[in-house]
Motif scaffolding. Structure first.
Motif, short mmCIF file in Angstrom:
data_model
loop_
_atom_site.label_atom_id
_atom_site.label_comp_id
_atom_site.label_asym_id
_atom_site.label_seq_id
_atom_site.Cartn_x
_atom_site.Cartn_y
_atom_site.Cartn_z
N VAL A 1 0.84 -1.20 0.00
CA VAL A 1 0.00 0.00 0.00
C VAL A 1 0.87 1.25 0.00
O VAL A 1 0.57 2.23 -0.70
N ALA A 2 1.96 1.25 0.77
CA ALA A 2 2.85 2.41 0.80
C ALA A 2 3.48 2.66 -0.57
O ALA A 2 3.55 3.81 -1.03
N GLY B 1 -1.95 11.40 -13.86
CA GLY B 1 -3.24 10.82 -14.20
C GLY B 1 -3.76 9.80 -13.21
O GLY B 1 -4.77 9.17 -13.47
N GLY B 2 -3.09 9.63 -12.08
CA GLY B 2 -3.56 8.68 -11.08
C GLY B 2 -4.60 9.30 -10.16
O GLY B 2 -4.96 10.48 -10.29
N HIS B 3 -5.08 8.53 -9.21
CA HIS B 3 -6.07 9.02 -8.26
C HIS B 3 -5.53 10.18 -7.43
O HIS B 3 -6.28 11.07 -7.05
N LEU B 4 -4.28 10.14 -7.13
CA LEU B 4 -3.67 11.16 -6.27
C LEU B 4 -2.77 12.10 -7.03
O LEU B 4 -1.85 12.69 -6.47
N ASP B 5 -3.04 12.29 -8.31
CA ASP B 5 -2.22 13.14 -9.16
C ASP B 5 -2.16 14.57 -8.60
O ASP B 5 -3.17 15.21 -8.38
N GLY B 6 -0.95 15.04 -8.34
CA GLY B 6 -0.75 16.40 -7.86
C GLY B 6 -0.99 16.59 -6.38
O GLY B 6 -0.90 17.72 -5.89
N GLN B 7 -1.28 15.56 -5.64
CA GLN B 7 -1.54 15.68 -4.20
C GLN B 7 -0.23 15.54 -3.42
O GLN B 7 0.74 14.97 -3.89
N ARG C 1 -4.36 15.49 2.84
CA ARG C 1 -5.69 14.99 3.19
C ARG C 1 -6.18 13.93 2.20
O ARG C 1 -6.74 12.91 2.59
N ALA C 2 -5.98 14.16 0.92
CA ALA C 2 -6.44 13.20 -0.09
C ALA C 2 -5.72 11.86 0.05
O ALA C 2 -6.33 10.80 -0.13
N THR C 3 -4.45 11.92 0.38
CA THR C 3 -3.70 10.67 0.58
C THR C 3 -4.21 9.92 1.80
O THR C 3 -4.32 8.69 1.79
N GLY C 4 -4.53 10.64 2.85
CA GLY C 4 -5.10 10.02 4.04
C GLY C 4 -6.44 9.37 3.76
O GLY C 4 -6.73 8.26 4.23
N GLN C 5 -7.29 10.05 2.98
CA GLN C 5 -8.57 9.47 2.61
C GLN C 5 -8.38 8.23 1.75
O GLN C 5 -9.09 7.23 1.92
N TYR C 6 -7.42 8.29 0.84
CA TYR C 6 -7.11 7.13 -0.01
C TYR C 6 -6.66 5.95 0.86
O TYR C 6 -7.08 4.81 0.64
N LEU C 7 -5.83 6.24 1.84
CA LEU C 7 -5.36 5.19 2.74
C LEU C 7 -6.52 4.59 3.52
O LEU C 7 -6.62 3.36 3.66
N LEU C 8 -7.41 5.42 4.04
CA LEU C 8 -8.55 4.92 4.81
C LEU C 8 -9.53 4.12 3.97
O LEU C 8 -10.04 3.09 4.40
N TYR D 1 -9.03 2.76 0.78
CA TYR D 1 -8.48 1.67 -0.03
C TYR D 1 -7.39 0.87 0.68
O TYR D 1 -7.35 -0.34 0.57
N GLY D 2 -6.53 1.56 1.39
CA GLY D 2 -5.39 0.89 2.01
C GLY D 2 -5.75 0.03 3.20
O GLY D 2 -5.35 -1.14 3.28
N LEU D 3 -6.51 0.57 4.14
CA LEU D 3 -6.82 -0.18 5.35
C LEU D 3 -7.65 -1.44 5.09
O LEU D 3 -7.38 -2.47 5.71
N PRO D 4 -8.65 -1.42 4.20
CA PRO D 4 -9.33 -2.69 3.90
C PRO D 4 -8.40 -3.74 3.29
O PRO D 4 -8.52 -4.93 3.59
N ILE D 5 -7.46 -3.30 2.47
CA ILE D 5 -6.49 -4.24 1.89
C ILE D 5 -5.60 -4.82 2.99
O ILE D 5 -5.35 -6.02 3.03
N ILE D 6 -5.14 -3.96 3.89
CA ILE D 6 -4.27 -4.41 4.98
C ILE D 6 -5.03 -5.37 5.90
O ILE D 6 -4.51 -6.42 6.29
N PHE D 7 -6.27 -5.04 6.22
CA PHE D 7 -7.06 -5.91 7.09
C PHE D 7 -7.31 -7.26 6.44
O PHE D 7 -7.16 -8.31 7.07
N THR D 8 -7.68 -7.26 5.16
CA THR D 8 -7.94 -8.51 4.45
C THR D 8 -6.68 -9.36 4.35
O THR D 8 -6.71 -10.58 4.55
#
Length: 143
Positions: free
Chosen positions: A82-83, A94-100, A105-112, A114-121
Protein backbone atom coordinates in the motif's frame (compact mmCIF):
# COMPACT_ATOMS: atom_id res chain seq x y z
CA UNK A 1 12.25 -34.02 7.36
CA UNK A 2 14.70 -31.15 6.98
CA UNK A 3 13.29 -27.76 7.85
CA UNK A 4 14.41 -26.18 4.57
CA UNK A 5 12.40 -28.81 2.69
CA UNK A 6 9.32 -27.96 4.75
CA UNK A 7 9.78 -24.29 3.90
CA UNK A 8 10.17 -25.15 0.21
CA UNK A 9 7.01 -27.27 0.29
CA UNK A 10 5.08 -24.40 1.91
CA UNK A 11 6.30 -21.97 -0.75
CA UNK A 12 5.48 -24.39 -3.57
CA UNK A 13 1.95 -24.95 -2.23
CA UNK A 14 1.46 -21.18 -1.97
CA UNK A 15 2.67 -20.58 -5.53
CA UNK A 16 0.55 -23.40 -6.95
CA UNK A 17 -2.69 -22.37 -5.24
CA UNK A 18 -2.43 -18.62 -5.79
CA UNK A 19 -1.18 -18.98 -9.37
CA UNK A 20 -4.24 -21.08 -10.18
CA UNK A 21 -6.46 -18.45 -8.57
CA UNK A 22 -4.75 -15.66 -10.56
CA UNK A 23 -5.03 -17.68 -13.77
CA UNK A 24 -8.74 -18.29 -13.17
CA UNK A 25 -9.49 -14.65 -12.39
CA UNK A 26 -7.33 -12.83 -14.94
CA UNK A 27 -5.73 -15.16 -17.48
CA UNK A 28 -4.03 -12.36 -19.41
CA UNK A 29 -2.44 -10.74 -16.37
CA UNK A 30 -1.61 -13.86 -14.37
CA UNK A 31 2.11 -13.75 -15.22
CA UNK A 32 2.32 -10.14 -14.05
CA UNK A 33 0.48 -10.97 -10.85
CA UNK A 34 2.75 -13.96 -10.24
CA UNK A 35 5.94 -11.98 -10.83
CA UNK A 36 4.93 -8.93 -8.83
CA UNK A 37 2.99 -10.41 -5.93
CA UNK A 38 2.84 -14.19 -5.68
CA UNK A 39 6.53 -15.06 -6.02
CA UNK A 40 7.84 -12.49 -3.49
CA UNK A 41 5.18 -13.50 -0.98
CA UNK A 42 5.92 -17.19 -1.65
CA UNK A 43 9.56 -16.56 -0.75
CA UNK A 44 8.39 -15.05 2.52
CA UNK A 45 6.09 -18.04 3.08
CA UNK A 46 9.05 -20.39 2.50
CA UNK A 47 11.17 -18.51 5.03
CA UNK A 48 8.35 -18.47 7.58
CA UNK A 49 7.56 -22.15 6.94
CA UNK A 50 11.17 -23.08 7.70
CA UNK A 51 11.13 -20.93 10.83
CA UNK A 52 7.82 -22.45 11.90
CA UNK A 53 9.14 -25.99 11.36
CA UNK A 54 12.11 -25.24 13.61
CA UNK A 55 9.75 -23.88 16.28
CA UNK A 56 7.53 -26.96 15.99
CA UNK A 57 10.54 -29.25 16.42
CA UNK A 58 11.58 -27.34 19.53
CA UNK A 59 8.02 -27.20 20.87
CA UNK A 60 7.99 -23.40 21.08
CA UNK A 61 4.91 -22.56 19.00
CA UNK A 62 1.16 -23.01 19.33
CA UNK A 63 -1.63 -22.64 16.81
CA UNK A 64 -2.59 -19.24 18.25
CA UNK A 65 0.99 -17.98 18.01
CA UNK A 66 1.15 -19.14 14.40
CA UNK A 67 -2.10 -17.33 13.58
CA UNK A 68 -0.91 -14.09 15.22
CA UNK A 69 2.41 -14.32 13.41
CA UNK A 70 0.66 -14.89 10.08
CA UNK A 71 -1.61 -11.92 10.68
CA UNK A 72 1.39 -9.70 11.47
CA UNK A 73 3.27 -10.80 8.35
CA UNK A 74 0.17 -10.39 6.19
CA UNK A 75 -0.33 -6.87 7.51
CA UNK A 76 3.35 -6.00 7.11
CA UNK A 77 3.59 -7.18 3.51
CA UNK A 78 0.36 -5.49 2.48
CA UNK A 79 1.37 -2.28 4.29
CA UNK A 80 4.53 -2.19 2.20
CA UNK A 81 2.47 -2.75 -0.94
CA UNK A 82 0.00 0.00 0.00
CA UNK A 83 2.85 2.41 0.80
CA UNK A 84 4.49 1.74 -2.57
CA UNK A 85 1.12 2.13 -4.32
CA UNK A 86 0.40 5.45 -2.60
CA UNK A 87 3.88 6.77 -3.37
CA UNK A 88 3.55 5.90 -7.04
CA UNK A 89 0.00 7.29 -7.22
CA UNK A 90 1.21 10.63 -5.86
CA UNK A 91 4.07 10.80 -8.35
CA UNK A 92 2.21 9.38 -11.36
CA UNK A 93 0.45 11.53 -13.89
CA UNK A 94 -3.24 10.82 -14.20
CA UNK A 95 -3.56 8.68 -11.08
CA UNK A 96 -6.07 9.02 -8.26
CA UNK A 97 -3.67 11.16 -6.27
CA UNK A 98 -2.22 13.14 -9.16
CA UNK A 99 -0.75 16.40 -7.86
CA UNK A 100 -1.54 15.68 -4.20
CA UNK A 101 0.93 15.90 -1.33
CA UNK A 102 2.28 12.59 -0.05
CA UNK A 103 1.08 13.38 3.48
CA UNK A 104 -1.99 15.39 2.48
CA UNK A 105 -5.69 14.99 3.19
CA UNK A 106 -6.44 13.20 -0.09
CA UNK A 107 -3.70 10.67 0.58
CA UNK A 108 -5.10 10.02 4.04
CA UNK A 109 -8.57 9.47 2.61
CA UNK A 110 -7.11 7.13 -0.01
CA UNK A 111 -5.36 5.19 2.74
CA UNK A 112 -8.55 4.92 4.81
CA UNK A 113 -10.81 3.95 1.94
CA UNK A 114 -8.48 1.67 -0.03
CA UNK A 115 -5.39 0.89 2.01
CA UNK A 116 -6.82 -0.18 5.35
CA UNK A 117 -9.33 -2.69 3.90
CA UNK A 118 -6.49 -4.24 1.89
CA UNK A 119 -4.27 -4.41 4.98
CA UNK A 120 -7.06 -5.91 7.09
CA UNK A 121 -7.94 -8.51 4.45
CA UNK A 122 -4.29 -9.44 3.97
CA UNK A 123 -3.85 -9.78 7.71
CA UNK A 124 -6.82 -12.13 7.88
CA UNK A 125 -5.51 -14.15 4.92
CA UNK A 126 -2.08 -14.29 6.56
CA UNK A 127 -3.60 -15.71 9.74
CA UNK A 128 -5.62 -18.30 7.79
CA UNK A 129 -2.57 -19.33 5.77
CA UNK A 130 -0.46 -19.60 8.93
CA UNK A 131 -3.02 -21.86 10.59
CA UNK A 132 -3.25 -24.10 7.53
CA UNK A 133 0.51 -24.29 7.09
CA UNK A 134 0.91 -24.97 10.82
CA UNK A 135 -1.26 -28.06 10.44
CA UNK A 136 0.63 -29.14 7.33
CA UNK A 137 4.00 -28.51 8.99
CA UNK A 138 3.01 -30.51 12.06
CA UNK A 139 2.53 -33.54 9.84
CA UNK A 140 5.71 -32.88 7.86
CA UNK A 141 7.82 -32.48 10.99
CA UNK A 142 6.38 -35.73 12.34
CA UNK A 143 7.33 -37.67 9.21
Amino acid sequence: MATWKIGAIDGAIFIAVWSCIALAITPLQSMHIAAMYIIPVALTVSFLGRRQAISIQQGRITLLQAAIGGAKWGAALSSALVAITIATEVNAAGGHLDGQALFGRATGQYLLLYGLPIIFTSSLLGALHAVRFFKINLRLVGS
